[in-house]
Design an enzyme around this catalytic site. Structure first.
Site, mmCIF file in Angstrom:
data_model
loop_
_atom_site.group_PDB
_atom_site.id
_atom_site.type_symbol
_atom_site.label_atom_id
_atom_site.label_comp_id
_atom_site.label_asym_id
_atom_site.label_seq_id
_atom_site.Cartn_x
_atom_site.Cartn_y
_atom_site.Cartn_z
ATOM 1 C CD1 TRP A 324 -2.952 1.499 0.869
ATOM 2 C CD2 TRP A 324 -1.379 2.421 2.162
ATOM 3 N NE1 TRP A 324 -3.394 2.746 1.245
ATOM 4 C CE2 TRP A 324 -2.447 3.332 2.041
ATOM 5 C CE3 TRP A 324 -0.275 2.779 2.933
ATOM 6 C CZ2 TRP A 324 -2.438 4.581 2.657
ATOM 7 C CZ3 TRP A 324 -0.265 4.020 3.548
ATOM 8 C CH2 TRP A 324 -1.340 4.897 3.400
ATOM 9 C CG HIS A 325 3.448 2.435 3.222
ATOM 10 N ND1 HIS A 325 2.781 1.488 3.971
ATOM 11 C CD2 HIS A 325 3.508 3.547 3.992
ATOM 12 C CE1 HIS A 325 2.463 2.013 5.145
ATOM 13 N NE2 HIS A 325 2.882 3.264 5.188
ATOM 14 N N GLY A 326 3.754 1.752 -1.405
ATOM 15 C CA GLY A 326 4.403 2.077 -2.665
ATOM 16 C C GLY A 326 4.513 0.874 -3.574
ATOM 17 C CG PHE A 471 3.302 6.605 0.460
ATOM 18 C CD1 PHE A 471 4.173 6.039 -0.450
ATOM 19 C CD2 PHE A 471 3.805 7.086 1.649
ATOM 20 C CE1 PHE A 471 5.512 5.940 -0.175
ATOM 21 C CE2 PHE A 471 5.146 6.984 1.939
ATOM 22 C CZ PHE A 471 6.008 6.409 1.024
#
Length: 471
Positions: A324-326, A471
């Site tokens: 989800w962060h990247g 993000f």
């Protein structure tokens, strides 16, 4: 338009004035909605369309979920919401990542595949507002909440500018009820909100950007091989930078909402004083960790089906949390390490269930937690596995031929700021930021805020975009 800009200050002053005018409550909400669209459009106007799509689809799907009687129909409406939200997120954020990995997979089978050029701009905040809108339809589908009674209230929940682009990740049950009744900040709320905004901008502009960013960049954005001192201090600088950057945004957002009379939940609670990794995730990015717990970890089985199922749920949740962060495998490894930490901690707690550490051991466990957290930050910050491995080798003292990189000034600044930050977290471990500010003597607090404002003005030119915007 970002919080650490003069443009936002002018924008926010206008919003405050309009919100204080003796308009009808519906008019004030319309003003806030328009202001929120302008706030987002200031970055890239066409992407406002994505907000409209997400808002309309989820509003309509939730209304139909309430009236549908057949389980198959309810699942179909829920699927529409999931596909619409995750489809946009997948296309804009993960399209290039998926194509590159598909190309690498084909190359492994001897097939030369060149993916088409992917020149898609990532809409700022899409990960945050996607999770917020998904929680709305999921809660309605699971019968944990009723849909909003007014479309205006729901649309404002989605677009409310303080939390729109980098959180906190709000639940509809937290914000929509506040929009149903007139809200106007009291004098104490306004003072406290402005104090929070000052503290948040000080963390971002002065500490993160002016003092810590360069030390991290000199280690992670150069081709030089770091030795033990440089590797550790560059990573410690980033640990302070990422906290001051993101906590600074969250604190500013909470303060801005409070100035308008609205309450938003804490997103950080002195995380570098955590004792263990479950404690860390109760303190770091609290709204994300609670979202992952409620909508991923528990549906995957949580801790209700034995140890093996629990560890699988933990690892799956943290791997997806990393992704989800990247759109990069380094973020997946970052999440995977946290999954390993959490699983190992659970095993050790079960193995030594009767052990009660004293104050000295608690401090030792806390420092060990912080050290291991810094190992995970290497993968969060490094742009490649080669760079991550170089820094990790340096931290382990294995880069024997490495020369010095960081000047003495950066070493001293990092030691003072990060050391002070960790110490402050430990001193405030059992408190909240709100209680700390409320209990501080008025004269001391005013003087501290005055100094912060002065340094913010002096360092204004050094401000960068918030890290979590990517993000």
């Amino acid at each position: 338009m970002v919080f650490n800009s003069l443009t936002f200050m002018a924008f926010f002053a206008v919003v405050l004035v309009l919100h204080a005018m003796p308009f009808r409550w519906t008019t004030k909400k319309v003003n806030l909605l328009i202001a929120s669209y302008l706030f987002y459009a200031a970055w890239n106007p066409p992407f406002v369309i994505l907000l409209w799509i997400s808002t309309v689809v989820d509003w309509f799907a939730a209304q139909q979920l309430v009236h549908a009687r057949r389980p198959l129909v309810r699942r179909a409406w829920m699927l529409l919401s999931v596909v619409a939200n995750l489809g946009m997120l997948g296309y804009f954020k993960y399209g290039h990542f998926l194509l590159d990995n598909f190309s690498a997979l084909m190359a492994g089978f001897g097939v030369h595949y060149v993916p088409p050029a992917w020149d898609i701009v990532l809409p700022v905040g899409i990960s945050f507002y996607t999770f917020a809108t998904l929680s709305y339809t999921l809660d309605v589908y699971l019968r944990r909440a009723l849909p909003a009674r007014r479309f205006l209230d729901y649309a404002l929940f989605v677009t409310f500018f303080p939390h729109l682009v980098a959180g906190p990740i709000m639940r509809p049950t937290e914000l929509v009820p506040q929009f149903e009744q007139p809200h106007r900040a009291s004098a104490s709320q306004l003072r406290f909100g402005l104090a929070l905004m000052t503290l948040g901008l000080f963390q971002k502009i002065v500490l993160a950007d002016s003092f810590l960013a360069q030390a991290a960049e000199m280690i992670y954005d150069s081709d030089k091989i770091p030795g033990a001192l440089d590797a550790w201090f560059g990573t410690l600088a980033f640990s302070g930078q990422i906290f001051c950057d993101f906590a600074g945004y969250s604190t500013t957002a909470i303060g801005a909402a409070m100035c308008l009379g609205f309450a938003m939940p804490d997103n950080f609670r002195f995380p570098y004083a955590a004792i263990g990794f479950s404690d860390f995730w109760r303190r770091w990015h609290i709204t994300l960790s609670s979202w992952l717990r409620d909508y991923l970890y528990i549906p995957l089985g949580g801790n209700r089906h034995g140890a093996a199922r629990t560890y699988l749920a933990l690892m799956t949740t943290m791997l997806l949390g990393g992704l989800w962060h990247g759109a990069s495998w380094t973020f997946v490894v970052w999440g995977g390490l946290h999954g390993v930490y959490l699983s190992s901690e659970r095993m050790l707690r079960a193995r030594f269930a009767g052990y009660r550490p004293g104050p000295g051991m608690l401090l030792a466990f806390g420092l060990l937690t912080y050290a291991l957290i810094n190992v995970t930050w290497v993968f969060f910050r490094a742009h490649s596995f080669a760079k991550a491995w170089s820094v990790l080798r340096g931290m382990a003292g294995a880069n024997a031929a490495a020369g010095p990189i960081l000047p003495t000034m950066h070493l001293v600044m990092t030691a003072l700021i990060v050391g002070g930050l960790v110490t402050a977290h430990w001193l405030m471990r059992e408190r909240t930021l709100e209680s700390m500010l409320q209990r501080a003597p008025a004269l001391s607090l005013s003087a501290a805020l005055g100094v912060m404002l002065f340094t913010i003005v002096i360092a204004q030119g050094a401000g960068n975009a918030f890290i979590y915007f990517q993000f």
